[in-house]
Design a protein around this motif. Structure first.
Motif, PDB file in Angstrom:
ATOM      1  N   LEU A  77       0.826  -1.211   0.000  1.00 48.77           N
ATOM      2  CA  LEU A  77       0.000   0.000   0.000  1.00 48.77           C
ATOM      3  C   LEU A  77       0.862   1.263   0.000  1.00 48.77           C
ATOM      4  O   LEU A  77       0.541   2.241  -0.683  1.00 48.77           O
ATOM      5  N   ILE A  78       1.953   1.234   0.750  1.00 47.36           N
ATOM      6  CA  ILE A  78       2.830   2.400   0.797  1.00 47.36           C
ATOM      7  C   ILE A  78       3.595   2.554  -0.520  1.00 47.36           C
ATOM      8  O   ILE A  78       3.738   3.672  -1.041  1.00 47.36           O
ATOM      9  N   ARG A  79       4.078   1.451  -1.070  1.00 50.60           N
ATOM     10  CA  ARG A  79       4.842   1.538  -2.332  1.00 50.60           C
ATOM     11  C   ARG A  79       3.992   2.156  -3.444  1.00 50.60           C
ATOM     12  O   ARG A  79       4.516   2.871  -4.309  1.00 50.60           O
ATOM     13  N   GLY A  80       2.700   1.858  -3.435  1.00 53.18           N
ATOM     14  CA  GLY A  80       1.825   2.427  -4.447  1.00 53.18           C
ATOM     15  C   GLY A  80       1.825   3.940  -4.434  1.00 53.18           C
ATOM     16  O   GLY A  80       1.668   4.581  -5.483  1.00 53.18           O
ATOM     17  N   ARG A  81       2.015   4.537  -3.265  1.00 51.36           N
ATOM     18  CA  ARG A  81       2.051   5.996  -3.145  1.00 51.36           C
ATOM     19  C   ARG A  81       3.308   6.587  -3.768  1.00 51.36           C
ATOM     20  O   ARG A  81       3.338   7.765  -4.117  1.00 51.36           O
ATOM     21  N   PHE A  82       4.364   5.780  -3.861  1.00 53.44           N
ATOM     22  CA  PHE A  82       5.639   6.286  -4.353  1.00 53.44           C
ATOM     23  C   PHE A  82       6.034   5.685  -5.703  1.00 53.44           C
ATOM     24  O   PHE A  82       7.179   5.784  -6.118  1.00 53.44           O
ATOM     25  N   GLY A  83       5.081   5.061  -6.368  1.00 48.53           N
ATOM     26  CA  GLY A  83       5.295   4.629  -7.733  1.00 48.53           C
ATOM     27  C   GLY A  83       6.024   3.314  -7.914  1.00 48.53           C
ATOM     28  O   GLY A  83       6.396   2.967  -9.038  1.00 48.53           O
ATOM     29  N   GLU A  84       6.218   2.529  -6.844  1.00 49.97           N
ATOM     30  CA  GLU A  84       6.914   1.241  -6.969  1.00 49.97           C
ATOM     31  C   GLU A  84       5.892   0.129  -7.227  1.00 49.97           C
ATOM     32  O   GLU A  84       5.626  -0.713  -6.373  1.00 49.97           O
ATOM     33  N   GLN A  85       5.339   0.130  -8.423  1.00 55.35           N
ATOM     34  CA  GLN A  85       4.211  -0.738  -8.724  1.00 55.35           C
ATOM     35  C   GLN A  85       4.591  -2.225  -8.775  1.00 55.35           C
ATOM     36  O   GLN A  85       3.842  -3.079  -8.288  1.00 55.35           O
ATOM     37  N   PHE A  86       5.739  -2.544  -9.358  1.00 58.42           N
ATOM     38  CA  PHE A  86       6.093  -3.956  -9.505  1.00 58.42           C
ATOM     39  C   PHE A  86       6.341  -4.607  -8.149  1.00 58.42           C
ATOM     40  O   PHE A  86       5.846  -5.706  -7.866  1.00 58.42           O
ATOM     41  N   ASN A  87       7.119  -3.926  -7.289  1.00 55.38           N
ATOM     42  CA  ASN A  87       7.362  -4.467  -5.949  1.00 55.38           C
ATOM     43  C   ASN A  87       6.063  -4.580  -5.157  1.00 55.38           C
ATOM     44  O   ASN A  87       5.873  -5.528  -4.391  1.00 55.38           O
ATOM     45  N   ALA A  88       5.168  -3.616  -5.347  1.00 55.24           N
ATOM     46  CA  ALA A  88       3.868  -3.680  -4.675  1.00 55.24           C
ATOM     47  C   ALA A  88       3.089  -4.912  -5.131  1.00 55.24           C
ATOM     48  O   ALA A  88       2.460  -5.603  -4.322  1.00 55.24           O
ATOM     49  N   ALA A  89       3.142  -5.215  -6.433  1.00 57.30           N
ATOM     50  CA  ALA A  89       2.438  -6.386  -6.960  1.00 57.30           C
ATOM     51  C   ALA A  89       2.992  -7.676  -6.365  1.00 57.30           C
ATOM     52  O   ALA A  89       2.230  -8.591  -6.002  1.00 57.30           O
ATOM     53  N   LEU A  90       4.325  -7.757  -6.232  1.00 56.39           N
ATOM     54  CA  LEU A  90       4.936  -8.941  -5.625  1.00 56.39           C
ATOM     55  C   LEU A  90       4.489  -9.111  -4.176  1.00 56.39           C
ATOM     56  O   LEU A  90       4.224 -10.234  -3.716  1.00 56.39           O
ATOM     57  N   GLU A  91       4.407  -8.001  -3.450  1.00 56.85           N
ATOM     58  CA  GLU A  91       4.010  -8.072  -2.043  1.00 56.85           C
ATOM     59  C   GLU A  91       2.540  -8.449  -1.899  1.00 56.85           C
ATOM     60  O   GLU A  91       2.170  -9.183  -0.972  1.00 56.85           O
ATOM     61  N   ILE A  92       1.698  -7.961  -2.798  1.00 58.75           N
ATOM     62  CA  ILE A  92       0.288  -8.356  -2.771  1.00 58.75           C
ATOM     63  C   ILE A  92       0.167  -9.854  -3.042  1.00 58.75           C
ATOM     64  O   ILE A  92      -0.626 -10.555  -2.407  1.00 58.75           O
ATOM     65  N   LYS A  93       0.960 -10.349  -3.977  1.00 57.55           N
ATOM     66  CA  LYS A  93       0.954 -11.781  -4.279  1.00 57.55           C
ATOM     67  C   LYS A  93       1.307 -12.594  -3.037  1.00 57.55           C
ATOM     68  O   LYS A  93       0.639 -13.574  -2.693  1.00 57.55           O
ATOM     69  N   LYS A  94       2.370 -12.180  -2.328  1.00 54.01           N
ATOM     70  CA  LYS A  94       2.784 -12.900  -1.124  1.00 54.01           C
ATOM     71  C   LYS A  94       1.716 -12.815  -0.044  1.00 54.01           C
ATOM     72  O   LYS A  94       1.380 -13.818   0.600  1.00 54.01           O
ATOM     73  N   ALA A  95       1.195 -11.615   0.168  1.00 55.07           N
ATOM     74  CA  ALA A  95       0.172 -11.436   1.201  1.00 55.07           C
ATOM     75  C   ALA A  95      -1.042 -12.303   0.921  1.00 55.07           C
ATOM     76  O   ALA A  95      -1.583 -12.954   1.825  1.00 55.07           O
ATOM     77  N   ASN A  96      -1.483 -12.301  -0.320  1.00 56.31           N
ATOM     78  CA  ASN A  96      -2.655 -13.100  -0.685  1.00 56.31           C
ATOM     79  C   ASN A  96      -2.404 -14.590  -0.453  1.00 56.31           C
ATOM     80  O   ASN A  96      -3.263 -15.307   0.075  1.00 56.31           O
ATOM     81  N   SER A  97      -1.217 -15.056  -0.815  1.00 53.26           N
ATOM     82  CA  SER A  97      -0.875 -16.465  -0.628  1.00 53.26           C
ATOM     83  C   SER A  97      -0.877 -16.845   0.850  1.00 53.26           C
ATOM     84  O   SER A  97      -1.441 -17.873   1.241  1.00 53.26           O
ATOM     85  N   TYR A  98      -0.259 -15.999   1.679  1.00 54.56           N
ATOM     86  CA  TYR A  98      -0.215 -16.265   3.124  1.00 54.56           C
ATOM     87  C   TYR A  98      -1.620 -16.301   3.722  1.00 54.56           C
ATOM     88  O   TYR A  98      -1.952 -17.177   4.532  1.00 54.56           O
TER      89      TYR A  98
END
Length: 497
Positions: free
Chosen positions: A123-144
């Protein structure tokens, strides 16, 4: 009415209630941790830091500590919006996850805590334009979270993250983030996500997970207003926020933000004026910006003081350009063209163009100075002063508007005000005129008119016309707010189908 803020003497008893037995020995959400968690959600971040540091010293192996530390970083970055602080703090993520990963895998907090940390950074990365890393973190969070829900179906807190991910992903327009997450096999559903979050907000006060109530309401309200654009966003927020402690600055933020977004301008001003203050609270410059917006929406030029206060104290990347634009509008409405032009130059040269409001501010000044009458009507509409806005529009003759953009906006504003006042036939007429005039413009008026027409037709249960209107909105390209308008139109089509 029972408040989420509990007296200290009940914290130990409460912790024993919902952390029973030796299963939770290493994930110890004890009285100190509960108190720190409460302070975080009141935005008393320094006192929370002290309590977490004390817990860390007393129980260095307590894996709840890194989760609480991450909460503090999350809300610190939310309130400061500072790119420098983001770059400084994001390195904390790895060591916190390492500590949690070494702990008790039989605890429901084991996967949940890892998911939370990943989701917060996304959520924080999205504010600063780091979209790819944000997508990876959402993937991990969803899996967990999905795995945790299977292992511990009675662990209610899973619903918060799963609901949030569903709602946000279900609303994403076509683009990099959606494509990346689709590649990972992750798709969302706004309706499903909202249902999960509402269920959690409704059920937590009746459960032993009550201390997490404010967090659930925080996310649920923002999904309602910013993701789902739900008509009941204001009513739902006020309903669920009522039982949150008035000592919470986060509650003030939430109520003021939703009130301002939903046309309850006077309430937004009142909440901001009465918000709790003092050295124990985290500085939150955005609230001065929000007060400036609310005051200018009633054509109160004292708004300038709040925009200037925000600009003086803000260290973040968002709302700088938009603040200068609003200061320019004050000059323009006051009749000072040179003053407006000076602020327009600051819009171009100051701040960043990451946030949507700042991107729009750049577009606004590039389009030239606005028509003063249309600007007044726009501001009054944004504040929920629909009849006053119509009065201003009533004093404008369409024939006097030489620019196609101004004629498009004129009908769009008439449509919006009549729509809010329940005069749907008049609204549809003006929306159609806006579509006819502005379908090839970069301004958003025509596309949003088509979207609003679709919503009216849905209320009328005229689904064929609704689909046609939503498709018209989707097919308009290369205009302001294209992603959000298209996303809302596609979500509406899914609901019809």
């Amino acid at each position: 009415m029972h408040k989420i803020s509990l007296a200290n003497k009940f914290f130990l008893a409460l912790s024993l209630l919902f952390l029973p037995g030796p299963l939770f020995a290493k994930f110890d959400f004890n009285a100190n941790c509960l108190k720190a968690y409460q302070l975080i959600f009141e935005l008393k971040l320094n006192p929370a830091r002290q309590m977490v540091a004390s817990e860390k010293k007393a129980n260095p192996n307590n894996a709840i500590v890194p989760l609480l530390e991450n909460y503090i970083d999350f809300f610190y970055l939310l309130t400061t919006d500072s790119k420098d602080d983001f770059n400084r703090l994001k390195g904390n993520k790895g060591s916190r996850l390492d500590q949690i990963a070494d702990d008790d895998s039989n605890s429901p907090y084991y996967l949940y805590a890892q998911a939370e940390i990943n989701l917060q950074w996304a959520l924080i990365r999205g504010r600063f334009g780091e979209q790819f890393n944000a997508a990876l973190e959402i993937k991990k969070a969803n899996s967990y979270l999905q795995e945790n829900a299977k292992k511990f179906p009675g662990f209610h807190l899973n619903l918060k993250g799963i609901g949030l991910i569903n709602a946000v992903l279900g609303s994403l327009p076509d683009g990099f983030m959606k494509k990346t997450l689709s590649t990972f096999g992750i798709k969302g559903n706004v309706k499903t996500g909202l249902a999960m979050m509402q269920k959690l907000a409704e059920g937590l006060p009746k459960s032993t997970y009550e201390p997490f109530y404010e967090e659930a309401v925080f996310y649920y309200s923002f999904v309602l207003v910013d993701v789902a654009h739900a008509e009941n966003a204001y009513a739902e927020t006020m309903k669920y926020a009522a039982r949150v402690s008035d000592n919470s600055l986060l509650k003030s933020y939430l109520k003021a933000y939703v009130s301002a977004k939903r046309g309850h301008n006077e309430e937004a001003i009142g909440v901001l004026a009465e918000r709790p203050s003092g050295g124990q609270y985290q500085a939150f410059p955005y609230l001065d910006y929000l007060m400036g917006i609310a005051r200018l929406n009633k054509l109160d030029f004292s708004a300038a003081a709040y925009f200037n206060k925000f600009l003086q104290s803000n260290k973040g990347v968002s709302y700088v350009k938009d603040s200068y634009l609003h200061l320019g509008w004050i000059e323009l409405i006051s009749g000072d063209i040179k003053g407006y032009q000076a602020y327009a130059e600051k819009v171009k040269g100051m701040g960043y163009a990451i946030n949507e409001r700042d991107k729009q501010a750049l577009n606004e000044v590039a389009s030239g100075s606005p028509n003063v009458g249309l600007l007044k009507a726009r501001l009054l509409f944004d504040g929920g002063y629909y009849s006053k806005s119509l009065e201003i529009l009533g004093g404008i003759k369409e024939g006097d508007l030489s620019l196609v953009k101004d004629r498009t906006e004129y009908h769009y504003r008439l449509g919006r005000n009549n729509d809010e006042l329940g005069k749907w036939d008049a609204a549809l007429e003006h929306y159609q005129q806006a579509v006819n005039y502005g379908k090839s413009l970069k301004a958003y008026f025509a596309a949003n008119s088509a979207l609003c027409m679709g919503k009216i037709y849905m209320k009328k249960k005229a689904y064929t016309q609704a689909k046609a209107s939503f498709n018209t909105a989707i097919n308009m390209k290369d205009h302001q707010y294209e992603n959000s308008i298209e996303s809302e139109a596609r979500d509406s089509l899914r609901r019809i189908n």
